[in-house]
Design a protein around this motif. Sequence first.
Motif, PDB file in Angstrom:
ATOM      1  N   ARG A  27       0.831  -1.206   0.000  1.00 20.40           N
ATOM      2  CA  ARG A  27       0.000   0.000   0.000  1.00 20.40           C
ATOM      3  C   ARG A  27       0.862   1.251   0.000  1.00 20.40           C
ATOM      4  O   ARG A  27       0.615   2.202  -0.747  1.00 20.40           O
ATOM      5  CB  ARG A  27      -0.919  -0.005   1.213  1.00 20.40           C
ATOM      6  N   LEU A  28       1.914   1.268   0.838  1.00 20.18           N
ATOM      7  CA  LEU A  28       2.804   2.425   0.875  1.00 20.18           C
ATOM      8  C   LEU A  28       3.584   2.578  -0.431  1.00 20.18           C
ATOM      9  O   LEU A  28       3.807   3.697  -0.906  1.00 20.18           O
ATOM     10  CB  LEU A  28       3.775   2.287   2.058  1.00 20.18           C
ATOM     11  N   LEU A  29       3.980   1.446  -1.015  1.00 20.25           N
ATOM     12  CA  LEU A  29       4.708   1.509  -2.275  1.00 20.25           C
ATOM     13  C   LEU A  29       3.845   2.076  -3.394  1.00 20.25           C
ATOM     14  O   LEU A  29       4.295   2.911  -4.192  1.00 20.25           O
ATOM     15  CB  LEU A  29       5.210   0.114  -2.641  1.00 20.25           C
ATOM     16  N   LEU A  30       2.570   1.640  -3.454  1.00 19.79           N
ATOM     17  CA  LEU A  30       1.673   2.164  -4.484  1.00 19.79           C
ATOM     18  C   LEU A  30       1.419   3.645  -4.299  1.00 19.79           C
ATOM     19  O   LEU A  30       1.428   4.417  -5.270  1.00 19.79           O
ATOM     20  CB  LEU A  30       0.354   1.389  -4.451  1.00 19.79           C
ATOM     21  N   ALA A  31       1.207   4.080  -3.051  1.00 18.25           N
ATOM     22  CA  ALA A  31       0.981   5.504  -2.796  1.00 18.25           C
ATOM     23  C   ALA A  31       2.197   6.338  -3.184  1.00 18.25           C
ATOM     24  O   ALA A  31       2.069   7.425  -3.754  1.00 18.25           O
ATOM     25  CB  ALA A  31       0.630   5.717  -1.326  1.00 18.25           C
ATOM     26  N   PHE A 178     -12.606   9.996 -26.478  1.00 15.89           N
ATOM     27  CA  PHE A 178     -11.328   9.291 -26.471  1.00 15.89           C
ATOM     28  C   PHE A 178     -11.362   8.247 -25.374  1.00 15.89           C
ATOM     29  O   PHE A 178     -11.538   8.572 -24.199  1.00 15.89           O
ATOM     30  CB  PHE A 178     -10.182  10.276 -26.238  1.00 15.89           C
ATOM     31  N   VAL A 179     -11.195   6.986 -25.746  1.00 15.92           N
ATOM     32  CA  VAL A 179     -11.176   5.868 -24.801  1.00 15.92           C
ATOM     33  C   VAL A 179      -9.722   5.515 -24.521  1.00 15.92           C
ATOM     34  O   VAL A 179      -9.038   4.980 -25.406  1.00 15.92           O
ATOM     35  CB  VAL A 179     -11.934   4.650 -25.352  1.00 15.92           C
ATOM     36  N   PRO A 180      -9.193   5.815 -23.330  1.00 15.16           N
ATOM     37  CA  PRO A 180      -7.772   5.557 -23.058  1.00 15.16           C
ATOM     38  C   PRO A 180      -7.539   4.098 -22.708  1.00 15.16           C
ATOM     39  O   PRO A 180      -8.461   3.349 -22.364  1.00 15.16           O
ATOM     40  CB  PRO A 180      -7.487   6.466 -21.855  1.00 15.16           C
ATOM     41  N   THR A 181      -6.278   3.701 -22.788  1.00 17.80           N
ATOM     42  CA  THR A 181      -5.876   2.351 -22.407  1.00 17.80           C
ATOM     43  C   THR A 181      -5.216   2.380 -21.033  1.00 17.80           C
ATOM     44  O   THR A 181      -4.747   3.411 -20.574  1.00 17.80           O
ATOM     45  CB  THR A 181      -4.892   1.763 -23.428  1.00 17.80           C
ATOM     46  N   THR A 182      -5.182   1.231 -20.392  1.00 14.66           N
ATOM     47  CA  THR A 182      -4.596   1.081 -19.060  1.00 14.66           C
ATOM     48  C   THR A 182      -3.287   0.307 -19.172  1.00 14.66           C
ATOM     49  O   THR A 182      -3.225  -0.707 -19.879  1.00 14.66           O
ATOM     50  CB  THR A 182      -5.569   0.330 -18.138  1.00 14.66           C
ATOM     51  N   PRO A 183      -2.215   0.707 -18.477  1.00 16.07           N
ATOM     52  CA  PRO A 183      -2.112   1.868 -17.557  1.00 16.07           C
ATOM     53  C   PRO A 183      -1.607   3.133 -18.233  1.00 16.07           C
ATOM     54  O   PRO A 183      -1.290   4.089 -17.548  1.00 16.07           O
ATOM     55  CB  PRO A 183      -1.093   1.369 -16.536  1.00 16.07           C
ATOM     56  N   ASN A 184      -1.497   3.134 -19.567  1.00 10.20           N
ATOM     57  CA  ASN A 184      -0.970   4.284 -20.289  1.00 10.20           C
ATOM     58  C   ASN A 184      -2.123   5.053 -20.917  1.00 10.20           C
ATOM     59  O   ASN A 184      -2.624   4.664 -21.970  1.00 10.20           O
ATOM     60  CB  ASN A 184       0.019   3.830 -21.371  1.00 10.20           C
ATOM     61  N   PRO A 185      -2.565   6.156 -20.310  1.00 12.54           N
ATOM     62  CA  PRO A 185      -3.731   6.875 -20.849  1.00 12.54           C
ATOM     63  C   PRO A 185      -3.418   7.722 -22.069  1.00 12.54           C
ATOM     64  O   PRO A 185      -4.330   8.315 -22.640  1.00 12.54           O
ATOM     65  CB  PRO A 185      -4.161   7.751 -19.669  1.00 12.54           C
ATOM     66  N   GLU A 206      -9.177  14.506 -13.845  1.00  9.66           N
ATOM     67  CA  GLU A 206      -8.070  13.977 -13.063  1.00  9.66           C
ATOM     68  C   GLU A 206      -8.458  12.674 -12.377  1.00  9.66           C
ATOM     69  O   GLU A 206      -7.667  11.720 -12.334  1.00  9.66           O
ATOM     70  CB  GLU A 206      -7.628  15.003 -12.013  1.00  9.66           C
ATOM     71  N   GLU A 207      -9.671  12.617 -11.834  1.00 14.11           N
ATOM     72  CA  GLU A 207     -10.124  11.376 -11.204  1.00 14.11           C
ATOM     73  C   GLU A 207     -10.265  10.255 -12.229  1.00 14.11           C
ATOM     74  O   GLU A 207      -9.946   9.093 -11.935  1.00 14.11           O
ATOM     75  CB  GLU A 207     -11.457  11.619 -10.494  1.00 14.11           C
ATOM     76  N   GLY A 208     -10.723  10.599 -13.429  1.00 15.31           N
ATOM     77  CA  GLY A 208     -10.825   9.588 -14.472  1.00 15.31           C
ATOM     78  C   GLY A 208      -9.475   9.057 -14.898  1.00 15.31           C
ATOM     79  O   GLY A 208      -9.299   7.852 -15.121  1.00 15.31           O
ATOM     80  N   ILE A 209      -8.480   9.942 -15.005  1.00 13.67           N
ATOM     81  CA  ILE A 209      -7.135   9.504 -15.389  1.00 13.67           C
ATOM     82  C   ILE A 209      -6.535   8.622 -14.303  1.00 13.67           C
ATOM     83  O   ILE A 209      -5.882   7.606 -14.593  1.00 13.67           O
ATOM     84  CB  ILE A 209      -6.253  10.731 -15.669  1.00 13.67           C
ATOM     85  N   ARG A 210      -6.737   8.985 -13.028  1.00 13.71           N
ATOM     86  CA  ARG A 210      -6.224   8.135 -11.951  1.00 13.71           C
ATOM     87  C   ARG A 210      -6.880   6.763 -11.978  1.00 13.71           C
ATOM     88  O   ARG A 210      -6.230   5.743 -11.712  1.00 13.71           O
ATOM     89  CB  ARG A 210      -6.465   8.809 -10.597  1.00 13.71           C
ATOM     90  N   MET A 211      -8.145   6.727 -12.310  1.00  8.65           N
ATOM     91  CA  MET A 211      -8.839   5.455 -12.414  1.00  8.65           C
ATOM     92  C   MET A 211      -8.256   4.597 -13.525  1.00  8.65           C
ATOM     93  O   MET A 211      -8.091   3.376 -13.375  1.00  8.65           O
ATOM     94  CB  MET A 211     -10.331   5.707 -12.650  1.00  8.65           C
ATOM     95  N   VAL A 212      -7.918   5.212 -14.647  1.00 11.88           N
ATOM     96  CA  VAL A 212      -7.348   4.471 -15.771  1.00 11.88           C
ATOM     97  C   VAL A 212      -5.951   3.973 -15.446  1.00 11.88           C
ATOM     98  O   VAL A 212      -5.611   2.805 -15.669  1.00 11.88           O
ATOM     99  CB  VAL A 212      -7.329   5.355 -17.038  1.00 11.88           C
ATOM    100  N   GLY A 215      -5.795   1.087 -13.071  1.00 15.73           N
ATOM    101  CA  GLY A 215      -6.494  -0.124 -13.474  1.00 15.73           C
ATOM    102  C   GLY A 215      -7.763  -0.394 -12.671  1.00 15.73           C
ATOM    103  O   GLY A 215      -8.182  -1.546 -12.524  1.00 15.73           O
ATOM    104  N   GLY A 216      -8.378   0.669 -12.166  1.00 16.62           N
ATOM    105  CA  GLY A 216      -9.605   0.517 -11.392  1.00 16.62           C
ATOM    106  C   GLY A 216      -9.386   0.421  -9.903  1.00 16.62           C
ATOM    107  O   GLY A 216     -10.366   0.288  -9.143  1.00 16.62           O
ATOM    108  N   LEU A 217      -8.137   0.494  -9.431  1.00 14.25           N
ATOM    109  CA  LEU A 217      -7.888   0.415  -7.988  1.00 14.25           C
ATOM    110  C   LEU A 217      -8.335   1.684  -7.266  1.00 14.25           C
ATOM    111  O   LEU A 217      -8.770   1.627  -6.120  1.00 14.25           O
ATOM    112  CB  LEU A 217      -6.401   0.166  -7.728  1.00 14.25           C
TER     113      LEU A 217
END
Length: 254
Positions: A27-31, A178-185, A206-212, A215-217
Motif C-alpha cells: 500500500r505504501l509503495l503504491l501511494a 477518447f477511450v484511453p488504455t490502461t495503464p498508459n492513458p 483527473e479522477e478519471g485519469i487516476r482510475m485508468v 487499473g480501477g484500484l
Amino acid sequence: MKSPSEDTSRRPPEPPPSRPLRARFRRLLLAGLLILTPVAVTTWVLVQLFRIMDGIFAPLVDQVLSRALQQEDIHVPGTGIALTLLVVLILGWLSTNVGGRRVLRFFERMLYRVPVASTIYGSTKGILQAVSRDRTEAFKRVVMVEYPKADIFALAFVTGNARWAKIDPRMDDLLLVFVPTTPNPTSGFLLLVPRQEAVELPITVEEGIRMVISGGLLLPRMEGPRGRGPLASKQPPDAAAQAAEGPRSETGED
C-alpha cells in the motif's frame, strides 16, 4: 496445586494478528509511486528538452566565448536552460505580431514538406492547440460508453462533437470521445458515438485519469447531479424528435 493445563485454559485470549507487513508495504509503495511517477515523467521531459537545446546552442556559445577570451575548452553550465527560455520567449513574441506570424507560417510550410517531420509536428501541434484553448470542452468531461459491445462499458473523455446528418441521418448529433488504455492513458481509441448513448459521470478528468492508470484500484465517488442519463445537446431537438426519443437530461453542454 493447579495443573499446567488449567493455567493455560484461564489465560486471556491472544489479540488478533496485525495486518501483514507485506500488505502495508504494498500500500505504501503504491501511494509513493502515484506521487513519484508524474514528477519523474515531467522531470525526464524537461531534462531531455534542455539537453537538446544545450547540444544545439552550447557549442556555438562556447566557440564564441573561446574566441572572445582567447582561451580553449570554455563551457558555461546552464546554457541549455537559458537558451530554452530565450527561444520560447522569442517564439511567443513572434506569434503575437503580424510579421512574426508570417515567418512562423513560412517555416511551418517548409516543415510540412518533410514526410516524417510533418506527421509528428502536425499531430503534436494539434493536440497542444486542442488542450490549450480556453473555450474548448476537450478533455473536460468524463463519460461512459458501451464499448467494445453492448452491456460492457468503457470510460472515455469528451473531445468534441459533430453534426453530419448530410452524410447519414444517424450522425445528426455525435460525440467524439477518447477511450484511453490502461495503464498508459496517452494511447487509446477515438470513437464517434450518438449523444444519447454517452452517460456523463460526476467526476473530474483527473479522477478519471487516476482510475485508468490504477487499473480501477482508485475508484472515485459517483455522486452529484451528473451520471443520471445521456448528455444534453446544446441545440435542443424539435418537438417531434424529442417526443420520439423521450425526455433527455439537462446535464451539460458540448
